[in-house]
Design a protein around this motif. Structure first.
Motif, mmCIF file in Angstrom:
data_model
loop_
_atom_site.group_PDB
_atom_site.id
_atom_site.type_symbol
_atom_site.label_atom_id
_atom_site.label_comp_id
_atom_site.label_asym_id
_atom_site.label_seq_id
_atom_site.Cartn_x
_atom_site.Cartn_y
_atom_site.Cartn_z
ATOM 1 N N THR A 62 132.886 108.568 102.377
ATOM 2 C CA THR A 62 131.928 108.686 103.479
ATOM 3 C C THR A 62 130.905 109.781 103.201
ATOM 4 O OG1 THR A 62 133.334 110.201 104.756
ATOM 5 C CG2 THR A 62 133.601 107.822 105.173
ATOM 6 N N VAL A 63 131.343 110.872 102.606
ATOM 7 C CA VAL A 63 130.428 111.961 102.260
ATOM 8 C C VAL A 63 129.483 111.512 101.150
ATOM 9 C CG1 VAL A 63 130.268 114.319 101.352
ATOM 10 C CG2 VAL A 63 132.069 113.722 102.991
ATOM 11 N N ARG B 294 126.908 109.012 102.394
ATOM 12 C CA ARG B 294 125.845 109.667 103.172
ATOM 13 C C ARG B 294 124.942 110.483 102.254
ATOM 14 N NH1 ARG B 294 127.821 106.405 105.873
ATOM 15 N NH2 ARG B 294 125.964 105.401 105.101
ATOM 16 N N TYR B 295 125.505 111.042 101.198
ATOM 17 C CA TYR B 295 124.727 111.794 100.215
ATOM 18 C C TYR B 295 123.737 110.880 99.499
ATOM 19 C CZ TYR B 295 123.891 114.722 96.050
ATOM 20 O OH TYR B 295 123.321 115.459 95.035
ATOM 21 N N ASP C 47 120.271 107.113 102.987
ATOM 22 C CA ASP C 47 119.430 107.876 103.904
ATOM 23 C C ASP C 47 119.991 107.811 105.318
ATOM 24 O OD1 ASP C 47 117.315 109.413 104.688
ATOM 25 O OD2 ASP C 47 115.949 107.724 104.943
ATOM 26 N N ASP C 48 120.610 108.878 105.744
ATOM 27 C CA ASP C 48 121.124 108.995 107.097
ATOM 28 C C ASP C 48 120.559 110.290 107.669
ATOM 29 O OD1 ASP C 48 123.165 110.211 109.091
ATOM 30 O OD2 ASP C 48 123.772 108.105 108.952
ATOM 31 N N GLU C 49 119.826 110.167 108.746
ATOM 32 C CA GLU C 49 119.092 111.302 109.313
ATOM 33 C C GLU C 49 119.978 112.509 109.620
ATOM 34 O OE1 GLU C 49 116.634 111.771 113.340
ATOM 35 O OE2 GLU C 49 115.923 110.140 112.041
ATOM 36 N N LEU D 22 123.682 112.749 108.808
ATOM 37 C CA LEU D 22 124.778 113.057 107.888
ATOM 38 C C LEU D 22 124.333 113.326 106.442
ATOM 39 C CD1 LEU D 22 127.476 110.582 109.248
ATOM 40 C CD2 LEU D 22 127.237 113.035 109.681
ATOM 41 N N SER D 23 123.226 112.777 106.001
ATOM 42 C CA SER D 23 122.787 113.021 104.620
ATOM 43 C C SER D 23 122.564 114.502 104.338
ATOM 44 C CB SER D 23 121.527 112.209 104.298
ATOM 45 O OG SER D 23 121.828 110.841 104.246
ATOM 46 N N ARG E 36 123.997 117.026 105.802
ATOM 47 C CA ARG E 36 125.315 117.677 105.818
ATOM 48 C C ARG E 36 126.073 117.385 104.520
ATOM 49 N NH1 ARG E 36 128.205 116.116 111.253
ATOM 50 N NH2 ARG E 36 129.890 117.234 110.223
ATOM 51 N N ALA E 37 125.984 116.135 104.046
ATOM 52 C CA ALA E 37 126.648 115.776 102.783
ATOM 53 C C ALA E 37 126.027 116.548 101.624
ATOM 54 C CB ALA E 37 126.543 114.270 102.544
ATOM 55 N N TYR F 75 126.111 97.215 100.762
ATOM 56 C CA TYR F 75 124.689 97.544 100.747
ATOM 57 C C TYR F 75 123.889 96.715 99.755
ATOM 58 C CZ TYR F 75 125.920 101.437 103.748
ATOM 59 O OH TYR F 75 126.364 102.201 104.792
#
Length: 157
Positions: free
Chosen positions: A9-10, A13-14, A17-19, A21-22, A24-25, A52
């Motif tokens: 999950t990290v 998100r890394y 493109d997640d507004e 969590l990206s 934070r990762a 994806y």
């Protein structure tokens, strides 16, 4: 130095493109203490491919970049598996098996994976060829040694 184990999950998100969590990762990975296990890399690859619909070559490129940013168990194996994944049609798990076979010189038995068996056979052929080259080099070395010995015992006039 202790490490922080991260899961898929990290990493997803890394990479995606997640507004929220990206960033934070990225912050976790930027510490340079993030550790990833090969099975987590497998989950990431499968998710990127199946969910994806990311092309294999792009997945391989992303994984190579990720490997620069995190610690991973068996880094050589994982790097080779990523390379194989980008260049073949094998599942990532099969790429890991093939990489371990190549690097550790282990045998893999598989009843339903002709690609793996083909890679094992190829590795064996390479080993046989390398052994033959070594024997030939040894034979040339012995004949050279014999010629040198002759010269030592029978100097020219």
């Amino acid at each position: 130095m202790s490490s922080t184990i991260i899961d898929e999950t990290v990493i997803l998100r890394y990479l995606l493109d997640d507004e929220v969590l990206s960033p934070r990762a990225a912050k976790v990975i930027a510490t340079r203490t993030a550790r990833v296990y090969p099975e987590i890399i497998t989950r990431v690859v499968v998710t990127l491919r199946d969910v994806y619909k990311v092309p294999r070559v792009e997945i391989a490129t992303a994984m190579r970049r990720l490997l620069d940013d995190v610690m991973v168990d068996e880094p050589t194996v994982v790097a080779l598996a990523v390379k194989l994944f980008g260049k073949t049609h094998m599942d990532f798990t099969d790429c890991l098996l093939a990489a371990r076979t190549a690097i550790y010189n282990d045998d893999v038995v598989s009843f339903g994976k002709p690609i793996i068996q083909g890679m094992i056979d190829y590795r064996r052929q390479r080993q046989i060829a390398a052994d033959a080259r070594d024997r030939a080099a040894d034979a040339r070395g012995h004949s050279t040694d014999a010629a040198i010995d002759k010269l030592r015992h029978h100097p020219r006039s």
